[in-house]
Enzyme design. Sequence first.
Site, PDB file in Angstrom:
ATOM      1  N   GLN A 117      -0.500   6.518  -6.670  1.00 49.46           N
ATOM      2  CA  GLN A 117      -1.700   7.331  -6.422  1.00 49.46           C
ATOM      3  C   GLN A 117      -1.820   8.410  -7.507  1.00 49.46           C
ATOM      4  OE1 GLN A 117       0.324   8.203  -2.890  1.00 49.46           O
ATOM      5  NE2 GLN A 117      -1.186   7.290  -1.507  1.00 49.46           N
ATOM      6  N   ASP A 163       0.847  -1.195   0.000  1.00 48.57           N
ATOM      7  CA  ASP A 163       0.000   0.000   0.000  1.00 48.57           C
ATOM      8  C   ASP A 163       0.881   1.242   0.000  1.00 48.57           C
ATOM      9  OD1 ASP A 163      -2.140  -1.691   0.264  1.00 48.57           O
ATOM     10  OD2 ASP A 163      -2.653  -1.113   2.304  1.00 48.57           O
ATOM     11  N   MET A 164       0.332   2.338  -0.548  1.00 50.68           N
ATOM     12  CA  MET A 164       1.081   3.591  -0.507  1.00 50.68           C
ATOM     13  C   MET A 164       0.437   4.520   0.510  1.00 50.68           C
ATOM     14  SD  MET A 164       3.753   5.024  -1.502  1.00 50.68           S
ATOM     15  CE  MET A 164       4.368   4.301  -3.012  1.00 50.68           C
ATOM     16  N   ARG A 183      -0.589  -1.309  -8.668  1.00 51.44           N
ATOM     17  CA  ARG A 183      -2.006  -1.038  -8.410  1.00 51.44           C
ATOM     18  C   ARG A 183      -2.168   0.482  -8.524  1.00 51.44           C
ATOM     19  NH1 ARG A 183      -3.384  -1.286  -2.322  1.00 51.44           N
ATOM     20  NH2 ARG A 183      -3.253  -3.548  -2.568  1.00 51.44           N
ATOM     21  N   HIS A 242     -13.674   2.539  -7.493  1.00 50.59           N
ATOM     22  CA  HIS A 242     -15.108   2.237  -7.542  1.00 50.59           C
ATOM     23  C   HIS A 242     -15.814   3.220  -8.458  1.00 50.59           C
ATOM     24  CE1 HIS A 242     -13.390   1.673  -3.504  1.00 50.59           C
ATOM     25  NE2 HIS A 242     -13.877   0.468  -3.631  1.00 50.59           N
TER      26      HIS A 242
HETATM   27  P1  FDA Z   1     -14.126   8.261  -5.889  1.00 52.95           P
HETATM   28  O1  FDA Z   1     -13.616   8.624  -4.538  1.00 52.95           O
HETATM   29  O2  FDA Z   1     -14.261   9.330  -6.918  1.00 52.95           O
HETATM   30  O3  FDA Z   1     -15.485   7.481  -5.723  1.00 52.95           O
HETATM   31  C1  FDA Z   1     -16.226   7.025  -6.856  1.00 52.95           C
HETATM   32  C2  FDA Z   1     -17.449   6.251  -6.388  1.00 52.95           C
HETATM   33  O4  FDA Z   1     -17.012   5.107  -5.634  1.00 52.95           O
HETATM   34  C3  FDA Z   1     -18.339   7.001  -5.414  1.00 52.95           C
HETATM   35  O5  FDA Z   1     -19.281   7.778  -6.090  1.00 52.95           O
HETATM   36  C4  FDA Z   1     -18.978   5.863  -4.613  1.00 52.95           C
HETATM   37  O6  FDA Z   1     -20.067   5.312  -5.328  1.00 52.95           O
HETATM   38  C5  FDA Z   1     -17.884   4.841  -4.546  1.00 52.95           C
HETATM   39  N1  FDA Z   1     -17.067   4.926  -3.296  1.00 52.95           N
HETATM   40  C6  FDA Z   1     -15.794   5.369  -3.175  1.00 52.95           C
HETATM   41  N2  FDA Z   1     -15.359   5.261  -1.882  1.00 52.95           N
HETATM   42  C7  FDA Z   1     -16.381   4.756  -1.182  1.00 52.95           C
HETATM   43  C8  FDA Z   1     -16.558   4.405   0.218  1.00 52.95           C
HETATM   44  N3  FDA Z   1     -15.590   4.556   1.120  1.00 52.95           N
HETATM   45  N4  FDA Z   1     -17.771   3.935   0.587  1.00 52.95           N
HETATM   46  C9  FDA Z   1     -18.767   3.754  -0.320  1.00 52.95           C
HETATM   47  N5  FDA Z   1     -18.640   4.059  -1.632  1.00 52.95           N
HETATM   48  C10 FDA Z   1     -17.479   4.550  -2.065  1.00 52.95           C
HETATM   49  N6  FDA Z   1      -5.348   4.728  -1.324  1.00 52.95           N
HETATM   50  C11 FDA Z   1      -4.068   5.045  -0.993  1.00 52.95           C
HETATM   51  O7  FDA Z   1      -3.771   6.229  -0.781  1.00 52.95           O
HETATM   52  N7  FDA Z   1      -3.129   4.057  -0.874  1.00 52.95           N
HETATM   53  C12 FDA Z   1      -3.404   2.763  -1.132  1.00 52.95           C
HETATM   54  O8  FDA Z   1      -2.516   1.900  -1.044  1.00 52.95           O
HETATM   55  C13 FDA Z   1      -4.735   2.412  -1.505  1.00 52.95           C
HETATM   56  N8  FDA Z   1      -5.088   1.131  -1.774  1.00 52.95           N
HETATM   57  C14 FDA Z   1      -6.336   0.859  -2.280  1.00 52.95           C
HETATM   58  C15 FDA Z   1      -6.648  -0.438  -2.682  1.00 52.95           C
HETATM   59  C16 FDA Z   1      -7.868  -0.703  -3.268  1.00 52.95           C
HETATM   60  C17 FDA Z   1      -8.186  -2.089  -3.723  1.00 52.95           C
HETATM   61  C18 FDA Z   1      -8.817   0.364  -3.470  1.00 52.95           C
HETATM   62  C19 FDA Z   1     -10.128   0.126  -4.142  1.00 52.95           C
HETATM   63  C20 FDA Z   1      -8.525   1.634  -3.027  1.00 52.95           C
HETATM   64  C21 FDA Z   1      -7.300   1.902  -2.426  1.00 52.95           C
HETATM   65  N9  FDA Z   1      -6.990   3.168  -1.951  1.00 52.95           N
HETATM   66  C22 FDA Z   1      -5.695   3.442  -1.586  1.00 52.95           C
HETATM   67  C23 FDA Z   1      -8.068   4.195  -1.785  1.00 52.95           C
HETATM   68  C24 FDA Z   1      -8.194   5.085  -3.009  1.00 52.95           C
HETATM   69  O9  FDA Z   1      -7.060   5.892  -3.128  1.00 52.95           O
HETATM   70  C25 FDA Z   1      -9.448   5.974  -2.927  1.00 52.95           C
HETATM   71  O10 FDA Z   1      -9.383   6.789  -1.794  1.00 52.95           O
HETATM   72  C26 FDA Z   1     -10.757   5.207  -2.882  1.00 52.95           C
HETATM   73  O11 FDA Z   1     -10.699   4.059  -3.684  1.00 52.95           O
HETATM   74  C27 FDA Z   1     -11.900   6.089  -3.430  1.00 52.95           C
HETATM   75  O12 FDA Z   1     -11.617   6.462  -4.761  1.00 52.95           O
HETATM   76  P2  FDA Z   1     -12.414   5.908  -6.041  1.00 52.95           P
HETATM   77  O13 FDA Z   1     -11.423   5.599  -7.107  1.00 52.95           O
HETATM   78  O14 FDA Z   1     -13.266   4.774  -5.658  1.00 52.95           O
HETATM   79  O15 FDA Z   1     -13.208   7.151  -6.596  1.00 52.95           O
END
Ligand code: FDA
Length: 303
Positions: free
Chosen positions: A159, A130-131, A180, A223
């Site tokens: 990121q 993870d970052m 990732r 997501h």
């Molecule tokens: P965005 O935040 O724009 O959300 C898009 C849509 O996703 C929303 O409209 C909603 O529907 C859904 N959604 C997003 N977050 C949600 C939540 N918490 N609850 C419910 N619905 C939600 N970050 C980091 O800094 N270091 C890391 O190592 C990782 N590792 C990581 C692994 C994996 C498998 C995932 C999926 C995410 C990460 N992250 C992470 C977190 C990432 O940086 C980010 O903060 C979240 O994924 C939310 O960003 P989205 O890309 O989902 O888009």
Amino acid sequence: MLRRLLLFLSERRALRRWMETSPAAAVLTRRFVAGQTLDREVEVCRRLNAEGILASLDHLGENVTSAEEARTSRDFYVEALRRIAQEKLQASVSIKLTQFGLNLSEDLCRENVASLMEAAVAHDGFVEFDMESHPYVDRTLRIVTGMHARFGRVRAVVQAYLYRSAEDIDALCRDRIPVRLCKGAYREPPSVAFPKKSRVDANYMRLAATLLERGVNPGIATHDPNMIRHALDHVQRHGPAKDAFEFQMLYGIRRDLQRSLTGAGYRLRLYVPYGDAWYPYLMRRLAERPANLLFLARNLIRK
Ligand code: FDA
């Protein structure tokens, strides 16, 4: 304001006790956290694997404050790798280097990670790094790159909100290190990260295209339906094959999207947290992005 309130609540013992014991709170936490023990985590991973979904185990922990705690965190992960092999699970582990002592000393951290990697070799396992927030990025990438050269079996995280990420992806692709790609979860200053969501999204799409073209087994972690649509467009026009990359999401979030991706034959890996430290994890997640409260409510209704 809301963020400060959530951070304040994250430190309230009475609320924590209520959250840890109330059946109402359990519904919420069960949705996002597998449970407190490795046994519960293994059960959830088994169920996901049976649905054709890959997993990544995340043992929740606080920033460690001593070398001994760092070694204890490492031992949790060594045991997780052993169980994954024993149970024949389709799962990796995801680690945070501050749990392995990165905030104490880079050498101590490297030593702990190397012994985890030895366990990964022994159990045919795979470790995702993870970052964390930007002061850790150089050190994390140094350690991942070193481990990849010695052991393989790693995936780095980049990121999209950081200005530097295109260069990092270039270097990781040159070294054939799997990546990732996520948007980024920390509160970063505009000196290092795009402050506007639209710029983060545009960068995400550009970096995802680079990874799908030149990356090794990339993980498209989001997501966001727009990011996913964009990645799918790219894949349908230019490849790669469905088994040469994967989508990644957090356990319990956007299960409708998860089902539609697996239904269409795409690989999906869920990041599944477990452990005692789930309460601060959940509260900090909400506090980092108070908009997540709305996501939570919306997604609980959406199922
Ligand atoms: P965005 O935040 O724009 O959300 C898009 C849509 O996703 C929303 O409209 C909603 O529907 C859904 N959604 C997003 N977050 C949600 C939540 N918490 N609850 C419910 N619905 C939600 N970050 C980091 O800094 N270091 C890391 O190592 C990782 N590792 C990581 C692994 C994996 C498998 C995932 C999926 C995410 C990460 N992250 C992470 C977190 C990432 O940086 C980010 O903060 C979240 O994924 C939310 O960003 P989205 O890309 O989902 O888009």
